[in-house]
Enzyme design. Structure first.
Site, short mmCIF file in Angstrom:
data_model
loop_
_atom_site.label_atom_id
_atom_site.label_comp_id
_atom_site.label_asym_id
_atom_site.label_seq_id
_atom_site.Cartn_x
_atom_site.Cartn_y
_atom_site.Cartn_z
N GLU A 95 27.68 22.92 12.56
CA GLU A 95 26.50 22.19 12.09
C GLU A 95 26.84 20.74 11.74
OE1 GLU A 95 23.72 25.61 10.11
OE2 GLU A 95 25.37 24.89 8.91
N CYS A 108 26.66 13.41 9.02
CA CYS A 108 27.78 14.16 8.45
C CYS A 108 28.22 15.16 9.52
CB CYS A 108 27.30 14.87 7.19
SG CYS A 108 28.52 15.99 6.49
N CYS A 115 36.43 27.16 8.10
CA CYS A 115 37.44 26.38 7.38
C CYS A 115 38.42 27.35 6.73
CB CYS A 115 36.79 25.49 6.31
SG CYS A 115 37.99 24.43 5.47
N CYS A 119 38.10 27.04 -0.48
CA CYS A 119 37.50 26.56 -1.74
C CYS A 119 36.43 27.58 -2.13
CB CYS A 119 36.90 25.17 -1.54
SG CYS A 119 38.09 23.98 -0.89
N CYS A 122 32.49 27.26 -1.70
CA CYS A 122 31.96 26.70 -0.45
C CYS A 122 31.59 27.78 0.55
CB CYS A 122 33.03 25.77 0.14
SG CYS A 122 32.58 25.10 1.73
N CYS A 336 25.93 19.63 0.38
CA CYS A 336 27.38 19.72 0.26
C CYS A 336 27.85 21.15 0.01
CB CYS A 336 27.74 18.83 -0.93
SG CYS A 336 29.46 18.54 -1.09
S1 SF4 Z 1 34.90 22.46 0.63
FE1 SF4 Z 1 34.54 24.00 2.23
S2 SF4 Z 1 34.70 22.87 4.17
FE2 SF4 Z 1 35.61 21.57 2.56
S3 SF4 Z 1 37.81 22.08 2.59
FE3 SF4 Z 1 36.87 23.45 1.06
S4 SF4 Z 1 36.37 25.35 2.20
FE4 SF4 Z 1 36.72 23.72 3.70
#
Ligand code: SF4
Length: 352
Positions: A95, A108, A115, A119, A122, A336
């Site tokens: 996306e 963006c 990923c 985190c 996220c 975000c």
């Molecule tokens: S915030 Fe999400 S996209 Fe960004 S590095 Fe951490 S896990 Fe990956």
């Protein structure tokens, strides 16, 4: 030659195209012109490249093809932000987000499918890393939007803050930035490009050596580790990240940006604000405070406006430039930390 064996022209730099071509063709001006057709006139076939010698076009068509991600769906938020779902050649989805400004748009873009950074707040990282994106898939998000959407010609800023950790896909991201900033490519100024990282210190140093673009560093990895790692280990990684940030070259009046996502009861206390102020002491920077954007499967919560303001005021008292940023597009999961590469968020729960 079967089509899948051909190099995708959009993955190649000018130098690489010259290597691919026979000696007679590489001396001509045509390789550079072919890339201008690709990025500036947005050609999708070699036949369109009408001011190239026919013989050169035929040679190129025997060696290369043109492949770009396809737009699968566009969702528009109540605040006019647009989220674009792209289908890649292997069927994966990524996306991008188009964010409105006063007189321009910011795009963006994603640098990985999924990923692997984990985190906890996220949505993108929930299912792990699927794969790195190729340069054509990174720049292709921009060229497809420029070509297809009415807002395309008004895209003036690029932020590498979508799905993925850009510095974990370093070589492909570096080549994509070269294409974004080169005369033969998209022609953006490096001042208009910002890379956002969760804080891979050695790669921040490498980036500073290789290229000059704006850098935004998420502080959440530093401030949310307290439950997991041993204190000594955490101290070492904090020190190496902050040292890499201190050394990152920001010419003129440009400043490093730190991003801090505030989550209710997790990292939004006055003690947390003091900790941030202490950590960043001596670094020329500005801080973006972003309230966590809730989404259906997350247990993290948005702090109250009063809590956010208190946090901001404490940083201002320590002489930091600290701005509260409102993420756009949260009603369509475009804000975000909300990108997932799916049309809707799927099941499963993320907990603090
Ligand atoms: S915030 Fe999400 S996209 Fe960004 S590095 Fe951490 S896990 Fe990956």
């Amino acid at each position: 030659m079967p089509e899948q064996k051909l190099s995708n022209l959009s993955n190649l730099s000018l130098e690489e195209i010259e290597i691919l071509l026979p000696a007679s063709a590489k001396k001509s001006i045509e390789p550079g012109r072919s890339l201008k057709w690709l990025y500036q006139r947005r050609a999708v076939s070699f036949e369109e490249m009408t001011n190239l010698a026919k013989d050169f076009r035929m040679k190129l068509a025997r060696l290369a093809r043109i492949g770009l991600p396809e737009i699968e769906a566009v969702q528009t938020s109540g605040d006019t932000t647009k989220k674009i779902l792209f289908r890649l050649e292997d069927g994966l989805f990524i996306e991008s987000v188009l964010i409105p400004g006063k007189s321009h748009w910011t795009v963006c873009i994603s640098t990985q499918a999924g990923c692997g950074m984990g985190c906890r707040f996220c949505l993108t990282g929930r299912d792990g890393l699927k794969r790195n994106l190729l340069p054509s898939e990174i720049t292709g998000q921009i060229t497809m939007l420029q070509q297809t959407l009415p807002e395309g010609p008004d895209i003036k800023n690029i932020v590498l803050m979508g799905m993925g950790e850009p510095l974990a896909n370093y070589q492909n991201v570096l080549k994509a930035i070269e294409i974004m900033t080169s005369d033969y490519g998209l022609g953006f100024s490096n001042r208009k490009i910002t890379l956002s990282t969760c804080g891979l210190a050695p790669m921040i140093r490498q980036l500073g050596d290789d290229i000059c673009i704006n850098l935004a560093v998420s502080l959440n990895a530093l401030t949310m580790k307290k439950k997991r790692t041993d204190a000594r280990q955490q101290k070492i990684s904090s020190e190496s990240l902050l040292a890499a940030c201190r050394d990152y070259p920001m010419p003129g009046r440009r400043m490093l940006t730190f991003e801090y996502i505030l989550m209710a009861g997790v990292n939004d206390s006055p003690a947390d604000a003091e900790k941030v102020a202490r950590l960043l002491k001596g670094i020329r920077c500005k801080l973006n405070l972003i309230a966590f954007n809730e989404y259906p499967v997350s247990s993290f919560k948005t702090p109250s406006p009063e809590t956010i303001e208190t946090f901001q005021q404490m940083l201002i008292r320590h002489h930091y430039t600290a701005m509260i940023r409102t993420s756009k597009g949260s009603d369509i999961l475009a804000a975000c930390g909300q990108l997932s590469g799916c049309k809707t968020a799927t099941e499963g729960e993320i907990t603090p």
